[in-house]
Design a protein around this motif. Sequence first.
Motif, mmCIF file in Angstrom:
data_model
loop_
_atom_site.group_PDB
_atom_site.id
_atom_site.type_symbol
_atom_site.label_atom_id
_atom_site.label_comp_id
_atom_site.label_asym_id
_atom_site.label_seq_id
_atom_site.Cartn_x
_atom_site.Cartn_y
_atom_site.Cartn_z
ATOM 1 N N MET A 1 0.758 -1.115 0.154
ATOM 2 C CA MET A 1 -0.026 -0.073 0.133
ATOM 3 C C MET A 1 0.975 1.381 -0.086
ATOM 4 O O MET A 1 0.505 2.392 -0.523
ATOM 5 N N TRP A 5 0.663 4.079 -2.848
ATOM 6 C CA TRP A 5 0.502 5.656 -2.570
ATOM 7 C C TRP A 5 1.526 6.413 -3.098
ATOM 8 O O TRP A 5 1.126 7.400 -3.684
ATOM 9 N N ASP A 8 1.239 6.545 -7.044
ATOM 10 C CA ASP A 8 0.287 7.408 -7.564
ATOM 11 C C ASP A 8 0.559 8.876 -7.341
ATOM 12 O O ASP A 8 0.346 9.841 -7.933
ATOM 13 N N TYR A 9 1.233 9.140 -6.291
ATOM 14 C CA TYR A 9 1.574 10.626 -5.810
ATOM 15 C C TYR A 9 2.631 11.048 -6.794
ATOM 16 O O TYR A 9 2.503 12.087 -7.475
ATOM 17 N N ARG A 36 -5.015 14.102 1.060
ATOM 18 C CA ARG A 36 -4.237 13.841 -0.059
ATOM 19 C C ARG A 36 -2.993 13.150 0.658
ATOM 20 O O ARG A 36 -2.216 12.306 0.546
ATOM 21 N N PRO A 39 -2.776 10.118 4.289
ATOM 22 C CA PRO A 39 -2.480 8.716 4.187
ATOM 23 C C PRO A 39 -0.917 8.421 4.488
ATOM 24 O O PRO A 39 -0.615 7.331 4.870
ATOM 25 N N LEU A 221 -7.232 4.002 1.963
ATOM 26 C CA LEU A 221 -6.135 4.370 0.654
ATOM 27 C C LEU A 221 -6.770 4.678 -0.574
ATOM 28 O O LEU A 221 -6.436 5.806 -1.091
ATOM 29 N N THR A 222 -7.465 3.531 -1.136
ATOM 30 C CA THR A 222 -7.752 3.844 -2.530
ATOM 31 C C THR A 222 -8.971 4.982 -2.682
ATOM 32 O O THR A 222 -8.838 5.553 -3.396
ATOM 33 N N ILE A 225 -7.407 8.326 -2.468
ATOM 34 C CA ILE A 225 -6.616 8.669 -3.778
ATOM 35 C C ILE A 225 -7.726 9.016 -4.867
ATOM 36 O O ILE A 225 -7.779 9.793 -5.544
#
Length: 260
Positions: A1, A5, A8-9, A36, A39, A221-222, A225
């Motif tokens: 995870m 994350w 994605d960032y 944002r 997490p 988390l998802t 996002i």
Amino acid sequence: MAAFWAYDYACTLHEEWTFLLQSHWSHMKGLYIVTRYLPFILLVADLYMIFTPNENLVTCGMLVNISLGFGILLSVCAEWFFILRTYVLWDRNKILLMAILGTYLSFLAVTIGIGIDASISAAYATSPIPGITGCYQSSAISDRIFISFLLFSVFELGLMIITLIHAIQGCRRTPCRLYVVLVNHNIFYYASAFFFATMNMFTSLFLQDSYRTVLNGFQFLTLAIFAARMHIHLWQTNHHPRCSDSMIHLSDMTFVNVPA
């Protein structure tokens, strides 16, 4: 995870800093920042909890409470985006907003109560995964947590139905792009939240805690996002709304009528 994350960032870094530098400061922008970057703190706490020895029950209890608190706060922030969007889609219907908030706060109170009770009476067992000695609650605690996921799966399903009803009614007119984006975002988010809540409901009943927590944390988390990405997308779309009768200001998420 944590890798997911971070990836994605990194992928959205340019769009995010464009939004942060060019958008006006507002409560929605503050909500975005919390959603944002919270997490990061949650993942640090979870990683420490997973790898810390479980002999110290006080430390385990503290880490579980911290993780639970951050997870609930993150879920509330992400959900608030779409509660406001549903409110906007229904032309700022205050009765609908009060009904949604009343239901959500009731379910949230039950969830917090179950979490506190589970933390107080928690029993920690050795993880069945070789080499991992983190703080894992016993399956007896997990059996009670499914109630929270059941309630929120019903809540997400209800909001998705409300959005679909308004979308069907809106098909009679020619919607602007901003309206289409709002409807698509809401339906996708509610469907995803319903899916995760349903899956967590079953995993909390049938899997051990060391496996259940993976999907549990992945849900928080998802969805965070999704909320952050969709907010940036809505902000980008709002630059060129192309609406003849209405537009949305992200500073207050309200409809402002514009003469035709």
